[in-house]
Design a protein around this motif. Structure first.
Motif, mmCIF file in Angstrom:
data_model
loop_
_atom_site.group_PDB
_atom_site.id
_atom_site.type_symbol
_atom_site.label_atom_id
_atom_site.label_comp_id
_atom_site.label_asym_id
_atom_site.label_seq_id
_atom_site.Cartn_x
_atom_site.Cartn_y
_atom_site.Cartn_z
ATOM 1 N N ALA A 28 49.155 57.787 49.072
ATOM 2 C CA ALA A 28 50.488 57.968 49.668
ATOM 3 C C ALA A 28 50.883 59.425 49.736
ATOM 4 C CB ALA A 28 51.519 57.189 48.865
ATOM 5 N N GLU A 29 49.998 60.320 49.282
ATOM 6 C CA GLU A 29 50.263 61.753 49.268
ATOM 7 C C GLU A 29 51.549 62.074 48.496
ATOM 8 O OE1 GLU A 29 50.265 63.151 53.245
ATOM 9 O OE2 GLU A 29 48.086 62.884 53.498
ATOM 10 N N GLY A 30 51.789 61.296 47.420
ATOM 11 C CA GLY A 30 52.903 61.554 46.539
ATOM 12 C C GLY A 30 54.280 61.260 47.107
ATOM 13 N N ASN A 31 54.374 60.507 48.203
ATOM 14 C CA ASN A 31 55.652 60.223 48.846
ATOM 15 C C ASN A 31 56.585 59.460 47.882
ATOM 16 O OD1 ASN A 31 57.534 58.417 50.575
ATOM 17 N ND2 ASN A 31 56.818 60.010 51.981
ATOM 18 N N HIS A 32 57.798 59.967 47.739
ATOM 19 C CA HIS A 32 58.708 59.377 46.758
ATOM 20 C C HIS A 32 59.188 57.984 47.164
ATOM 21 C CE1 HIS A 32 61.445 61.277 49.627
ATOM 22 N NE2 HIS A 32 62.382 60.434 49.198
ATOM 23 N N ARG A 33 59.265 57.735 48.478
ATOM 24 C CA ARG A 33 59.703 56.401 48.925
ATOM 25 C C ARG A 33 58.633 55.352 48.599
ATOM 26 N NH1 ARG A 33 61.432 59.888 52.970
ATOM 27 N NH2 ARG A 33 63.714 59.932 53.263
ATOM 28 N N ILE A 34 57.371 55.751 48.856
ATOM 29 C CA ILE A 34 56.274 54.831 48.517
ATOM 30 C C ILE A 34 56.191 54.666 46.998
ATOM 31 C CG2 ILE A 34 53.780 54.478 48.650
ATOM 32 C CD1 ILE A 34 53.796 56.011 51.285
ATOM 33 N N PHE A 35 56.467 55.764 46.276
ATOM 34 C CA PHE A 35 56.466 55.710 44.812
ATOM 35 C C PHE A 35 57.492 54.681 44.303
ATOM 36 C CE2 PHE A 35 58.201 57.576 40.782
ATOM 37 C CZ PHE A 35 57.120 57.261 39.970
ATOM 38 N N LYS A 36 58.663 54.664 44.941
ATOM 39 C CA LYS A 36 59.701 53.693 44.567
ATOM 40 C C LYS A 36 59.203 52.262 44.773
ATOM 41 C CE LYS A 36 64.385 52.242 45.731
ATOM 42 N NZ LYS A 36 65.567 52.478 46.581
ATOM 43 N N LYS B 77 55.500 74.867 45.732
ATOM 44 C CA LYS B 77 56.813 74.415 46.183
ATOM 45 C C LYS B 77 56.780 72.952 46.565
ATOM 46 C CE LYS B 77 60.390 75.445 49.577
ATOM 47 N NZ LYS B 77 60.807 76.287 50.712
ATOM 48 N N ARG B 78 55.723 72.600 47.344
ATOM 49 C CA ARG B 78 55.591 71.201 47.771
ATOM 50 C C ARG B 78 55.394 70.293 46.565
ATOM 51 N NH1 ARG B 78 57.134 67.184 50.899
ATOM 52 N NH2 ARG B 78 55.457 65.710 51.401
ATOM 53 N N ARG B 79 54.605 70.732 45.644
ATOM 54 C CA ARG B 79 54.303 69.943 44.461
ATOM 55 C C ARG B 79 55.565 69.723 43.615
ATOM 56 N NH1 ARG B 79 49.590 72.673 41.998
ATOM 57 N NH2 ARG B 79 51.125 74.042 41.024
ATOM 58 N N GLU B 80 56.334 70.806 43.442
ATOM 59 C CA GLU B 80 57.558 70.689 42.664
ATOM 60 C C GLU B 80 58.585 69.800 43.344
ATOM 61 O OE1 GLU B 80 58.231 71.695 39.681
ATOM 62 O OE2 GLU B 80 56.251 72.603 39.422
ATOM 63 N N GLU B 81 58.599 69.903 44.675
ATOM 64 C CA GLU B 81 59.543 69.062 45.439
ATOM 65 C C GLU B 81 59.202 67.591 45.287
ATOM 66 O OE1 GLU B 81 61.048 68.461 50.081
ATOM 67 O OE2 GLU B 81 59.565 70.007 49.582
ATOM 68 N N LEU B 82 57.888 67.277 45.417
ATOM 69 C CA LEU B 82 57.478 65.871 45.280
ATOM 70 C C LEU B 82 57.721 65.349 43.853
ATOM 71 C CD1 LEU B 82 54.123 65.882 47.320
ATOM 72 C CD2 LEU B 82 56.274 64.751 47.939
ATOM 73 N N LEU B 83 57.378 66.171 42.867
ATOM 74 C CA LEU B 83 57.571 65.735 41.481
ATOM 75 C C LEU B 83 59.043 65.508 41.160
ATOM 76 C CD1 LEU B 83 55.032 68.089 39.612
ATOM 77 C CD2 LEU B 83 54.844 65.617 39.944
ATOM 78 N N SER B 84 59.922 66.376 41.682
ATOM 79 C CA SER B 84 61.354 66.243 41.436
ATOM 80 C C SER B 84 61.899 64.954 42.046
ATOM 81 C CB SER B 84 62.080 67.456 42.007
ATOM 82 O OG SER B 84 63.490 67.321 41.851
ATOM 83 N N LYS B 85 61.511 64.678 43.316
ATOM 84 C CA LYS B 85 61.986 63.458 43.982
ATOM 85 C C LYS B 85 61.431 62.206 43.307
ATOM 86 C CE LYS B 85 62.802 65.507 48.537
ATOM 87 N NZ LYS B 85 62.448 65.491 49.970
ATOM 88 N N CYS B 86 60.178 62.278 42.878
ATOM 89 C CA CYS B 86 59.582 61.110 42.206
ATOM 90 C C CYS B 86 60.231 60.865 40.839
ATOM 91 C CB CYS B 86 58.070 61.311 42.043
ATOM 92 S SG CYS B 86 57.151 61.162 43.603
ATOM 93 N N GLN B 87 60.606 61.924 40.145
ATOM 94 C CA GLN B 87 61.304 61.773 38.858
ATOM 95 C C GLN B 87 62.674 61.108 39.047
ATOM 96 O OE1 GLN B 87 61.368 65.748 37.270
ATOM 97 N NE2 GLN B 87 59.463 65.464 36.100
ATOM 98 N N GLU B 88 63.348 61.481 40.132
ATOM 99 C CA GLU B 88 64.638 60.860 40.436
ATOM 100 C C GLU B 88 64.464 59.371 40.723
ATOM 101 O OE1 GLU B 88 66.418 62.976 43.623
ATOM 102 O OE2 GLU B 88 66.709 64.836 42.480
#
Length: 420
Positions: free
Chosen positions: A44-52, A384-395
């Motif tokens: 999913a390339e770390g997508n936060h919506r798919i993670f949810k 930057k991309r990595r931090e953005e994905l990790l932040s959204k996934c943590q939320e």
């Protein structure tokens, strides 16, 4: 086979009788969760919506497996089963206490009814209650009382006058007609001195006391009582004879001539006035004693029944007090029973439902999240991309835990009760 389907592969391959998970099994399951999270994140390339969605899928899948895991459910429900058993034991004790209390109340109410029935029945059949009562009309008691009162006054007048004449009065020729019955005997005795007045006034009561003793001795039917009664009659007769002798002697001394012999018993016994004085007192005294004994027996009959009824009233009063105390204990026990039954029903719904193991799930959840985050770190060079994905996934992870109320690790599991 998809990664999520592999998570519970080990459990599906086991027989139905599941034993407690070993350390090795837990490690394998945690690794499976980690690998699943890593692979899904990479795809999913770390997508936060798919993670949810994946977290929701993992949660629902684990929830279903948790429900089916009989061994785990048995372990998680054990405290509730034990608690239910304790409440059931306590409920039996309360119901037993309530049963005994109801039985005591029924017995107390029956006692009150029995005492009331006895109060009514004793007037009809006193012998049923061991009361020896003569079944005579009450009129005889009141008729006897009517006869006794004037006889009592007669004895008072006779013995006051006779004793005054015998011991204190000085006769002269003008007073011979009032030798026995002197209307002013008491006042004359008081004039002579208060001791003389008290003596004259109390002599009649001595005779009445003898009459009362005769009545009391008659209650005991034995030879000694009859001897005592005969002695009392003899004493009364002798005292009356002394009074008559003293009065007759004073009259004789006034009327005698120089040729008359000295007064003695022979002269007294031959005098009609001597015997008249004796029988005017002694015979009436016997009549008084017989009437007094009769009305006392009649009163005893009334008093036995009244005493029995009075005792029964006291018994009823005591029973009513005890009944009130027993009734006051009913509601608290019923409330306790209702409370315990409510707890048992609540625990039974818990046992019939299932327990979601928060701690178990969070253990595997952490492995899945770790795998997802590690995949992001490994596959994205851009910081930057990595931090953005990790932040959204943590939320998303925090929202997921809060939505399902599993963000608190302080308790073992959440209850899913069976709803009737």
């Amino acid at each position: 086979m998809s990664p999520l389907k592999k998570i519970f592969k080990l459990k599906n391959s086991e027989p139905k009788k599941v034993e407690k998970e070993s350390e090795e099994d837990i490690k394998k399951i945690k690794l499976t969760f980690f690998e699943s999270g890593y692979g899904s994140s990479k795809q999913a390339e770390g997508n936060h919506r798919i993670f949810k969605a994946c977290l929701e899928d993992v949660y629902m899948d684990y929830k279903g497996k948790c429900r089916e895991n009989e061994n785990l459910q048995k372990e998680l429900k054990a405290p509730y089963v034990d608690e239910k058993g304790n409440h059931e034991t306590e409920l039996k004790k309360r119901k037993t206490a309530l049963g005994l209390l109801n039985e005591s109340i029924a017995q107390m109410e029956q006692k009150i009814i029995s005492h009331k029935n006895d109060m009514v029945e004793v007037n009809r059949t006193p012998e049923k209650y061991g009361l020896e009562v003569d079944k005579k009309p009450k009129a005889q008691f009141y008729l006897g009382l009517i006869v006794l009162i004037p006889i009592t006054f007669y004895l008072l007048v006779f013995y006051i006058s006779a004793s005054f004449s015998a011991f204190f009065k000085s006769f002269d020729t003008d007073e011979l007609t009032a030798a026995i019955f002197d209307g002013h005997a008491l006042s004359k005795a008081i004039e002579d001195g208060w001791l003389e007045g008290v003596f004259v006034a109390t002599i009649p009561f001595a005779f009445m006391g003898l009459g009362y003793l005769i009545h009391m001795f008659q209650k005991h039917k034995n030879w000694l009582s009859y001897v005592k009664i005969a002695t009392l009659f003899l004493v009364t007769f002798i005292f009356d004879a002394i009074l008559a002798y003293q009065i007759e002697k004073k009259i004789y001394d006034i009327q005698k001539t120089p040729d008359s012999p000295d007064f003695n018993l022979s002269i007294a016994f031959s005098s009609v006035e001597f015997w008249g004085i004796i029988f005017a007192g002694f015979i009436v005294y016997i009549i008084w004693g017989l009437v007094f004994d009769f009305i006392m027996k009649e009163y005893d009959n009334f008093d036995k029944i009244k005493s029995f009824i009075r005792t029964k009233r006291e018994d009823i009063k005591n029973c009513e007090i005890n009944l009130t105390k027993l009734l006051q204990k009913i509601n608290p026990i019923k409330e306790e029973i209702a409370g315990i039954e409510g707890k048992i029903n609540d625990l039974q719904r818990t046992i019939d439902g299932f327990v979601f193991s928060n701690k178990h799930y969070l253990t595997y959840h952490a492995e899945y999240v770790k795998g997802w985050f590690l995949a992001i770190a490994d596959n994205f060079d851009s910081l930057k991309r990595r931090e953005e994905l990790l932040s959204k996934c943590q939320e998303e992870e925090l929202k997921h835990l809060q939505e399902h109320n599993i963000d608190n690790e302080d308790y073992e599991g959440r209850l899913y009760k069976l709803i009737n």
